[in-house]
Design an enzyme around this catalytic site. Structure first.
Site, PDB file in Angstrom:
ATOM      1  N   ASP A  22     -10.176 -15.607 -16.693  1.00  0.00           N
ATOM      2  CA  ASP A  22     -10.878 -16.191 -15.593  1.00  0.00           C
ATOM      3  C   ASP A  22     -12.214 -17.017 -15.798  1.00  0.00           C
ATOM      4  O   ASP A  22     -12.843 -16.851 -17.157  1.00  0.00           O
ATOM      5  CB  ASP A  22     -11.606 -14.812 -14.947  1.00  0.00           C
ATOM      6  CG  ASP A  22     -12.267 -15.290 -13.593  1.00  0.00           C
ATOM      7  OD1 ASP A  22     -11.764 -15.628 -12.635  1.00  0.00           O
ATOM      8  OD2 ASP A  22     -13.548 -15.032 -13.577  1.00  0.00           O
TER       9      ASP A  22
ATOM     10  N   ASP B 237      -1.844  -1.031  -3.798  1.00  0.00           N
ATOM     11  CA  ASP B 237      -2.066  -0.455  -5.106  1.00  0.00           C
ATOM     12  C   ASP B 237      -1.119  -0.650  -6.141  1.00  0.00           C
ATOM     13  O   ASP B 237       0.156  -1.273  -5.836  1.00  0.00           O
ATOM     14  CB  ASP B 237      -2.051   1.160  -4.780  1.00  0.00           C
ATOM     15  CG  ASP B 237      -1.068   1.607  -3.927  1.00  0.00           C
ATOM     16  OD1 ASP B 237       0.002   1.199  -4.038  1.00  0.00           O
ATOM     17  OD2 ASP B 237      -1.598   2.294  -2.905  1.00  0.00           O
TER      18      ASP B 237
ATOM     19  N   ASN C  67      -0.298   4.312  -0.679  1.00  0.00           N
ATOM     20  CA  ASN C  67      -0.691   5.669  -0.136  1.00  0.00           C
ATOM     21  C   ASN C  67      -1.402   5.646   1.072  1.00  0.00           C
ATOM     22  O   ASN C  67      -1.932   6.342   1.600  1.00  0.00           O
ATOM     23  CB  ASN C  67      -1.559   6.360  -1.222  1.00  0.00           C
ATOM     24  CG  ASN C  67      -2.669   5.489  -1.358  1.00  0.00           C
ATOM     25  OD1 ASN C  67      -2.932   3.988  -0.978  1.00  0.00           O
ATOM     26  ND2 ASN C  67      -3.610   5.823  -2.406  1.00  0.00           N
TER      27      ASN C  67
ATOM     28  N   ASP D 217      -3.821   3.925   2.496  1.00  0.00           N
ATOM     29  CA  ASP D 217      -5.078   3.997   2.634  1.00  0.00           C
ATOM     30  C   ASP D 217      -5.828   2.722   3.023  1.00  0.00           C
ATOM     31  O   ASP D 217      -7.029   2.429   3.261  1.00  0.00           O
ATOM     32  CB  ASP D 217      -5.937   4.509   1.256  1.00  0.00           C
ATOM     33  CG  ASP D 217      -5.942   3.516   0.308  1.00  0.00           C
ATOM     34  OD1 ASP D 217      -5.024   2.565   0.417  1.00  0.00           O
ATOM     35  OD2 ASP D 217      -6.322   3.652  -0.875  1.00  0.00           O
TER      36      ASP D 217
ATOM     37  N   ASP E 271       0.824  -1.189  -0.028  1.00  0.00           N
ATOM     38  CA  ASP E 271       0.099  -0.138   0.132  1.00  0.00           C
ATOM     39  C   ASP E 271       0.868   1.306   0.024  1.00  0.00           C
ATOM     40  O   ASP E 271       1.472   1.570   0.842  1.00  0.00           O
ATOM     41  CB  ASP E 271      -0.918   0.038   1.154  1.00  0.00           C
ATOM     42  CG  ASP E 271      -1.720   1.250   1.484  1.00  0.00           C
ATOM     43  OD1 ASP E 271      -1.682   1.808   0.236  1.00  0.00           O
ATOM     44  OD2 ASP E 271      -2.294   1.451   2.510  1.00  0.00           O
TER      45      ASP E 271
ATOM     46  N   GLU F 297      -7.663 -20.284 -16.089  1.00  0.00           N
ATOM     47  CA  GLU F 297      -8.507 -20.665 -15.223  1.00  0.00           C
ATOM     48  C   GLU F 297      -9.234 -22.097 -15.448  1.00  0.00           C
ATOM     49  O   GLU F 297     -10.383 -21.753 -15.597  1.00  0.00           O
ATOM     50  CB  GLU F 297      -9.013 -19.805 -14.282  1.00  0.00           C
ATOM     51  CG  GLU F 297      -9.384 -20.343 -12.585  1.00  0.00           C
ATOM     52  CD  GLU F 297     -10.614 -19.661 -12.284  1.00  0.00           C
ATOM     53  OE1 GLU F 297     -10.862 -20.062 -10.865  1.00  0.00           O
ATOM     54  OE2 GLU F 297     -11.492 -18.952 -12.721  1.00  0.00           O
TER      55      GLU F 297
HETATM   56  C1  GLC Z   1     -12.713 -16.916 -10.352  1.00  0.00           C
HETATM   57  C2  GLC Z   1     -11.968 -16.197  -9.730  1.00  0.00           C
HETATM   58  C3  GLC Z   1     -12.720 -16.041  -8.393  1.00  0.00           C
HETATM   59  C4  GLC Z   1     -13.794 -15.351  -8.644  1.00  0.00           C
HETATM   60  C5  GLC Z   1     -14.701 -15.957  -9.707  1.00  0.00           C
HETATM   61  C6  GLC Z   1     -15.923 -15.151 -10.456  1.00  0.00           C
HETATM   62  O1  GLC Z   1     -13.016 -18.315 -10.097  1.00  0.00           O
HETATM   63  O2  GLC Z   1     -10.639 -16.942  -9.503  1.00  0.00           O
HETATM   64  O3  GLC Z   1     -12.134 -15.205  -7.432  1.00  0.00           O
HETATM   65  O4  GLC Z   1     -14.470 -15.124  -7.737  1.00  0.00           O
HETATM   66  O5  GLC Z   1     -13.912 -16.450 -10.851  1.00  0.00           O
HETATM   67  O6  GLC Z   1     -15.417 -14.282 -11.151  1.00  0.00           O
END
Ligand code: GLC
Length: 597
Positions: free
Chosen positions: A255, A84, A78, A80, A76, A315
């Site tokens: 993803d 970042d 800044n 907060d 981090d 993924e």
């Molecule tokens: C993937 C990500 C997870 C997210 C899901 C929905 O599995 O790794 O963190 O919640 O997709 O986007």
């Protein structure tokens, strides 16, 4: 002087004022456009060259070590309380020294943060929590200077319900973006179109009273699924990748790729026995996950990526290794790096289960990609730890994970033995699935806590209030302390990664399992041409004796020259006939010598 000129002169200051404002406005517009445009200095598609391969025929990413960063929790700058991009930029020295070649950052795009960034409301900007596009460019310059490549997380299955596309889509049945999402009539009044469930609990259909239809969401209701059967969606999403490639990113982690398509006839999914953490019946997602159509999309994304020499990570949760192999495509025309989650499913130190999982991954045509941690799973420190020898076990798991044939993707903090810090009560939970599924599902806060940099307040992550609480173990398990201790987990990772980057057998060698009936000690060779390395991992709390006859592998030497071990007083060599291993220990030795070519 005519009245006109007189007037003009009289009005000059006013006119100059207008002119000034006019040019200021134009300049501001140009400035804003330049900010949202990729910097001109980046190589464009036309200039990019084919990726070089090394003598073993490998591309850079096959020799690389990847590192996942959860930007909210890394550093981090800044104060907060949230990590970042400037924070990440400031840690490039650390990453390089550790032996990291590429980072994958979980989403940092504008987002209402319902799913902490996995609900994207604009794919071509940076959320102000994390900084700005110019911070991104600066971070990328810092990364380039350190030889670290940047990968972004591309959430392609769904957007946020606050994305302009969805706002328009839900506005009327005839809106321009209506068909960009999956809208259906209910089966009957007050009944969703079918029995599909959200993986985050409850039905996967949300009724929208404004237009009287349901929309589909595999995840939260605030994450409506895009309709990938609509070519306009495909074009828009492909453009997003170009936009970031032009800005210099080296690739994407895609993803939830398996979820892009659903059965257009909306068949009900089969119900399985039992209930999940949310109280819903268990279900086999037969008609809404891993449909074959996804491969056409991946081939298209890969074509775009190839123009930029970019790399795609997936993924890829699959039911079998065969299904995973399909994500590499025909002759490798889909993902270069579909993740193999075998370790995520094995939660105990079981040489037998590891051998089976690795053998299956290794037998496939595609280059394996391993992970033992990520932002969705309890940390390996806790999954494999026995509560007494967790540090030693963390080194054993590193000894395994980082010496396999394939590319490893680490998760921040793994290298210092970060543990999960799960919420103690429901009211502490930030991740919505933890609130819904409590206490069976505590959510994912525990594995997402701030990186532990030193033993000062808040582990040196922030001077503000960290967004998630830091476990007390930061006092001993932190970067600064471990850098000073030659026997720390961090130093073991650093030495191991240095070895992995320089040793031809570890980079390019075959994986050859040894002593496969040993229930406690996992051993294998990595062999490439005349280089051979022996890896021995004692996964038990007892001292163990092992011996190796490697003649059938063409290795006739009787001794291993020690390269790296967790055992104290590193002997320069060890006999292969009678090797004693300390409890939970790692031994890595060179057995090349006389290995034939
Ligand atoms: C993937 C990500 C997870 C997210 C899901 C929905 O599995 O790794 O963190 O919640 O997709 O986007």
């Amino acid at each position: 002087m005519s009245r006109f000129y007189e007037d003009s002169i009289r009005r000059l200051p006013q006119r100059l004022g207008f002119l000034f404002l006019f040019f200021l406005a134009i300049w501001l517009q140009l400035f804003a456009a330049a900010q949202s445009r990729p910097p001109a200095a980046k190589p464009s598609a036309a200039e990019s060259k084919p990726q070089p391969v090394d003598a073993a025929g490998h591309q850079w990413w096959q020799n690389a070590v990847f590192y996942e960063i959860y930007p909210r929790s890394f550093a981090d700058s800044n104060n907060d309380g949230y990590g970042d991009l400037n924070g990440i930029a400031s840690k490039m020295d650390y990453l390089k020294k550790l032996g990291v070649d590429a980072i994958w950052m979980t989403p940092c795009f504008p987002s209402p943060q319902v799913d902490f960034g996995y609900d994207v409301s604009n794919y071509e900007d940076i959320d102000s929590v994390y900084g700005s596009l110019s911070d991104f460019d600066n971070m990328q310059v810092a990364a380039q200077q350190h030889g670290v490549r940047i990968f972004l997380d591309f959430v392609i299955n769904h957007t946020s319900d606050q994305h302009q596309w969805f706002i328009d889509s839900r506005s009327s049945r005839t809106s321009k973006h209506r068909d960009w999402y999956i809208w259906r009539d209910g089966k009957a009044p007050k009944q969703p179109p079918n029995n599909w469930q959200s993986v985050f609990g409850g039905p996967a259909w949300q009724f929208d009273p404004k237009t009287g239809q349901y929309y589909y969401h595999l995840f939260y209701p605030q994450q409506p699924d895009l309709n990938w059967r609509n070519p306009a969606v495909k074009d828009a999403m492909f453009d997003v990748t170009r936009w970031w490639y032009e800005r210099g990113v080296a690739g994407f982690r895609l993803d939830a790729v398996g979820a892009l398509f659903e059965d257009p006839n909306l068949h009900d999914n089969p119900i399985l026995p039992g209930k999940n953490a949310y109280g819903d019946p268990n279900m086999k997602n037969e008609y809404n996950e891993n449909l074959p159509e996804v491969h056409t999309v991946l081939q298209g994304l890969r074509k775009v990526a190839d123009r930029y020499n970019a790399v795609l990570i997936g993924e890829t949760w699959t039911g079998s290794v065969d299904q995973l192999q399909q994500f590499y495509g025909h002759n490798g025309n889909e993902l270069q790096m579909p993740m193999n989650f075998v370790f995520m499913g094995i939660n105990k130190l079981s040489p037998d289960e590891f051998r089976k999982g690795i053998a299956a991954a290794d037998a496939g045509a595609g280059w394996p990609v391993y992970v033992i941690n990520n932002h969705d799973r309890t940390r390996s420190y806790d999954r494999y730890g026995d509560g007494k020898h967790n540090d030693a076990i963390a080194k054993v798991m590193a000894g395994l994970f980082l010496t396999l044939r394939g590319t490893p993707i680490m998760y921040y903090g793994e290298e210092i033995g970060m543990q999960n810090n799960d919420p103690k009560s429901r009211s502490e939970v930030k991740d919505p699935i933890g609130r819904l599924g409590w206490p069976r599902e505590k959510g994912r806060d525990g594995e997402r806590t701030p990186m532990q940099w030193n033993d000062t307040a808040n582990a040196g992550f922030t001077k503000g209030t960290p967004w998630l609480p830091i476990p007390a173990s930061y006092k001993t398990h932190n970067v600064a302390t471990e850098q000073k201790d030659p026997n720390s987990i961090l130093m073991f990772y650093q030495h191991l990664l240095a070895l992995r980057h320089s040793n031809p057998a570890l980079l390019d060698g075959d994986y050859i399992p040894l002593n496969e009936s040993d229930p406690k000690v996992m051993s294998y060779l990595r062999k490439y041409k005349n280089n051979a390395v022996l890896i021995v991992l004692n996964m038990s709390p007892e001292e163990r004796k092992v011996n190796f006859d490697l003649a059938s592998e063409g290795v006739t030497t009787k001794e291993a020259k020690t390269l790296l071990t967790t055992e104290p007083g590193m002997d320069a060599s060890r006999s292969l006939q009678a090797m004693t291993l300390q409890p939970f220990s790692v031994y890595i030795g060179d057995v090349s010598g006389d290995v034939p070519h």
